[in-house]
Write a protein that holds these residues in place. Structure first.
Motif, mmCIF file in Angstrom:
data_model
loop_
_atom_site.group_PDB
_atom_site.id
_atom_site.type_symbol
_atom_site.label_atom_id
_atom_site.label_comp_id
_atom_site.label_asym_id
_atom_site.label_seq_id
_atom_site.Cartn_x
_atom_site.Cartn_y
_atom_site.Cartn_z
ATOM 1 N N LEU A 42 -9.344 8.241 54.136
ATOM 2 C CA LEU A 42 -10.527 7.779 53.410
ATOM 3 C C LEU A 42 -10.914 6.354 53.803
ATOM 4 C CD1 LEU A 42 -9.848 9.197 49.824
ATOM 5 C CD2 LEU A 42 -11.660 9.902 51.401
ATOM 6 N N HIS A 43 -9.925 5.463 53.844
ATOM 7 C CA HIS A 43 -10.238 4.069 54.169
ATOM 8 C C HIS A 43 -10.795 3.939 55.589
ATOM 9 C CE1 HIS A 43 -9.039 2.036 50.581
ATOM 10 N NE2 HIS A 43 -7.774 2.402 50.642
ATOM 11 N N ASP A 66 -14.372 6.154 47.429
ATOM 12 C CA ASP A 66 -13.503 4.996 47.581
ATOM 13 C C ASP A 66 -12.203 5.316 46.844
ATOM 14 O OD1 ASP A 66 -12.160 2.578 47.337
ATOM 15 O OD2 ASP A 66 -13.965 1.416 46.890
ATOM 16 N N LYS A 85 -20.771 4.728 52.805
ATOM 17 C CA LYS A 85 -19.871 4.222 53.845
ATOM 18 C C LYS A 85 -19.955 2.707 53.879
ATOM 19 C CE LYS A 85 -19.696 8.225 56.921
ATOM 20 N NZ LYS A 85 -19.846 8.691 58.314
ATOM 21 N N ARG A 131 -14.372 5.873 55.932
ATOM 22 C CA ARG A 131 -15.434 5.118 55.268
ATOM 23 C C ARG A 131 -15.823 3.872 56.053
ATOM 24 N NH1 ARG A 131 -14.846 2.879 50.708
ATOM 25 N NH2 ARG A 131 -16.852 3.390 49.757
#
Length: 354
Positions: free
Chosen positions: A60-61, A39, A5, A64
């Motif tokens: 995801l962005h 990523d 992360k 994370r």
């Protein structure tokens, strides 16, 4: 592949947000463990469809960056749910969820409580919110060893979307006379898409014979990705490109293959101009970095969406169902309108009406 992360200064969102991915099973191998999320830059070949670009990549962005966002293949009752407006419809009966629809290139998403638009021309009310598209995941920049060489011009997209004059044997031959080759990076069954690889690109070409109305829903992604890749661009007169243009160094606008050939000769004969456009593009790309788009999503979800959601929660179930019925009618009209204007209207590139 990196799974850690990110350290972040982002604050927790006022309300949890669920991203709805209808085809969630396709991602089971990568998304089953929230503590080991990839990523997007490491999986560019997996991010191709509208839902993957707007839903999976955004999830995801943000996840994370330790935000309170979740992924589901269903709309969650009472929650803020972000979905691709092209990937759900009336039959989902979404009136019990607060729906944030990512419009992409599609019709106005009348079913949604909020529409995320990729072109500022699509802002028609306070429930239309502009967020630029994410940069191309896994983008490979132009090989600096190529210097000011111009031998490859690329179109990143399906061949059918490039105006036919730029695919003609005559244009291909005239390019060859200049020592230049056209490469079209579209979808192919026998090889992965190469939208992310600009390593051997010397110029980006993007001229599409769109109707005026259809052009207003297109994003500026081809320009922004060219900037980030360090490749000067020859682009058609689309509103999204024109809105971002601040100087002649941002891109060269062309409508005909003759104008494109003139631009190529100019850049070949003036390597200083080529270099200036590369440097300028790299500076402009910083405005649309992954971090900047993540900050924009955080801002929108924390302010406008949170405020509208708070008001939505105060409404009765009957009111929400009645409103959905009206929206269902408007959605059918919006689809019909978009289909018509995609096929009918004035096309500036070919200077004709269809």
């Amino acid at each position: 592949m990196q799974f850690q992360k990110l350290e972040t200064k982002f604050t927790v969102l006022p309300y949890p947000v669920t991203f709805v991915c209808q085809d969630l099973e396709k991602w089971a191998d990568l998304l089953s463990n929230e503590n080991q999320l990839p990523d997007p830059d490491t999986i560019p070949g997996r991010i191709v469809t509208n839902e993957e670009c707007w839903i999976v990549m955004t999830y995801l962005h943000l996840k994370r960056r330790n935000l309170n966002v979740y992924l589901s293949n269903q709309f969650v009752e009472g929650n803020i749910c972000v979905a691709s407006a092209l990937d759900f419809g009336i039959k989902q009966k979404t009136f019990s969820s607060f729906v944030v629809g990512c419009r992409s290139d599609g019709p106005r998403p009348a079913l949604c409580d909020v529409a995320i638009v990729q072109n500022q021309a699509n802002i028609k009310s306070n429930t239309d919110i502009f967020i630029p598209h994410w940069p191309q995941p896994g983008l490979i920049k132009r090989d600096s060893a190529r210097k000011n060489r111009i031998s490859n011009i690329v179109f990143k997209g399906s061949e059918i979307n490039l105006y036919e004059a730029f695919r003609s044997p005559e244009f291909i031959q005239e390019l060859a006379n200049l020592g230049v080759k056209l490469e079209i990076n579209g979808l192919h069954k026998d090889k992965p898409v190469q939208w992310h690889d600009y390593s051997e690109a010397d110029l980006v070409l993007a001229v599409r014979d769109l109707t005026e109305r259809d052009a207003f829903v297109k994003p500026a992604s081809k320009l922004i990705n060219a900037w980030a890749a360090g490749v000067p661009a020859l682009l058609g007169p689309e509103p999204a490109f024109q809105y971002l243009r601040q100087s002649h160094l941002d891109y060269i606008e062309v409508k005909t293959h003759k104008e494109a050939l003139t631009a190529i000769r100019r850049l070949r004969d003036d390597p200083g101009l080529y270099e200036q456009m590369v440097i300028n593009g790299q500076k402009r790309a910083l405005e649309f970095s992954t971090e900047q788009i993540a900050l924009r999503w955080h801002e929108v979800l924390s302010t406008q969406v949170a405020s509208l959601y708070s008001n939505w929660c105060k409404r009765s179930s009957i009111s929400k169902i009645a409103n959905f019925a009206v929206r269902a009618v408007n959605q059918k009209l919006a689809i019909r309108d978009a289909d018509y204007h995609r096929a009918h209207g004035y096309r500036p590139i070919s200077n004709r009406w269809t």
